[in-house]
Design a protein around this motif. Structure first.
Motif: not given
Length: 364
Positions: A83, A88, A95-96, A98, A106, A110-111, A115-117
């Motif tokens: 994470s 990114k 790789t995030h 949302a 999900r 981008t973030t 990262v919520h991977h």
């Protein structure tokens, strides 16, 4: 991202594992044995993804499998490190993942933060049980086979294993590769039985002026023939979205596709019946080529004294059933797996079978 720059999901996930995930895994848990794969749900696992697939639940994602004690010892640290340290974006894809507004769905986004991977850290037993309801490493019962939708079996046996340091994914997937022989014969028999149950209804609906009903029955028969071809080729039929794509990869597809398309395009029952007769005979010939039974006459014929042309597909059911030697399988009602029995005419016309299935007598 444009269609021309699209990277198939399995290729993307493999690169992601080698270039981004594996280095961080080795840092978080050096020397700990692991396996890595992209299995489970997702069009890319079955090889059907396109650029359209990237709009949800698609992207750089995979499973990392550890021994159960190593998941407890290292899992949270591995997840947290990825994470914090994953890039990114990878090969142009975020790789995030949302939330998309729908429960549990999900999408890549981008973030600037952590990262919520979608690098899932789990152990093989827990993962297989969550996917299938049982652990194939410890054996597969007849009830397991019968109660598991073919879509789920396809998702677990397709995809790609990138690394199998645990040595457990390959044998588990081999156990699931295809049904035991007698069970395969049984499922083929049940699929032919489905055809037998409805093949006369195309004409019967049409005869009373119900062309819409005739078309609906014909469409169901087309689906059942497509699934039958996949079963004959020892391929797990996927659910509706990918059934045509999977069927297109069978040896029967080049000759059968225009015939089945003509069935669906027909506007009167006589034309539907004509094209279905050609399809029946082609699939019947394919059955004979398998050599699983003595040859069965593939020609269509009248439906008893009524003016409908049918195959009398129950003849193939009978031929296959006589070749089953396993008493537990030969004693089953001819309704098949969960995919086959849920809208089987035999079940719908015999409430005691519905009650038995519901009470767990057929699929405990």
């Amino acid at each position: 991202m444009t269609t021309s720059s699209f990277i198939p999901g399995l290729e993307l996930s493999h690169r992601f594992y080698l270039e981004a995930v594996r280095p961080l895994l080795d840092e978080a848990a050096p020397g700990v044995a692991h396996s890595a794969a992209r299995l489970g749900s997702g069009s890319e696992v079955l090889g059907f993804d396109t650029a359209r697939s990237a709009d949800h639940e698609w992207g750089p994602r995979l499973q990392i499998f550890l021994r159960s004690q190593d998941v407890i010892r290292h899992g949270a640290r591995i997840t947290a490190l990825h994470s914090e340290r994953l890039p990114k974006t990878f090969r142009g894809y975020p790789t995030h993942f949302a939330p998309a507004g729908e429960a549990g769905i999900r999408v890549m986004q981008t973030t600037d933060g952590p990262v919520h991977h979608r690098v899932e850290v789990t152990d093989p037993g827990a993962w297989f049980t969550a996917q299938l309801g049982f652990d194939p490493r410890t054996g597969i019962t007849l009830a397991d086979w019968l109660a598991t939708p073919t879509q789920l079996l396809a998702e677990v046996t397709a995809g790609v294993v990138f690394h199998d340091g645990l040595g457990q994914l390959a044998p588990a997937r081999a156990n699931l590769d295809w049904y035991p022989h007698d069970l395969w014969l049984y499922l083929l028999a049940c699929q032919w039985q489905r055809v037998s149950q409805e093949e006369a209804f195309v004409g019967r609906c049409g005869e009373v002026g119900d062309e819409l009903g005739s078309a609906v029955v014909a469409a169901c028969l087309v689906r059942d023939l497509m699934r039958l071809c996949l079963l004959m080729e020892r391929r797990y039929p996927p659910y509706g979205k990918w059934l045509g794509s999977a069927f297109a990869r069978t040896p029967q597809a080049p000759a059968l596709t225009p015939v089945l398309t003509a069935v669906l395009a027909a506007t009167d029952w006589h034309t539907r019946e004509h094209h279905l007769a050609r399809a029946y005979e082609a699939v019947a010939a394919a059955h004979n080529q398998l050599g699983l039974t003595d040859p069965v006459d593939p020609a269509t014929r009248p439906y008893h004294t009524r003016p409908f042309q049918v195959l009398h597909a129950e003849r193939f059911t009978a031929a296959l059933s006589t070749r089953i030697t396993d008493p537990d399988i030969s004693s089953l009602p001819t309704i098949g797996t969960v995919d086959q029995f849920v809208d089987s005419a035999d079940v719908l016309s015999h409430p005691e079978l519905t009650r038995a299935a519901t009470n767990g007598l057929l699929f405990p």
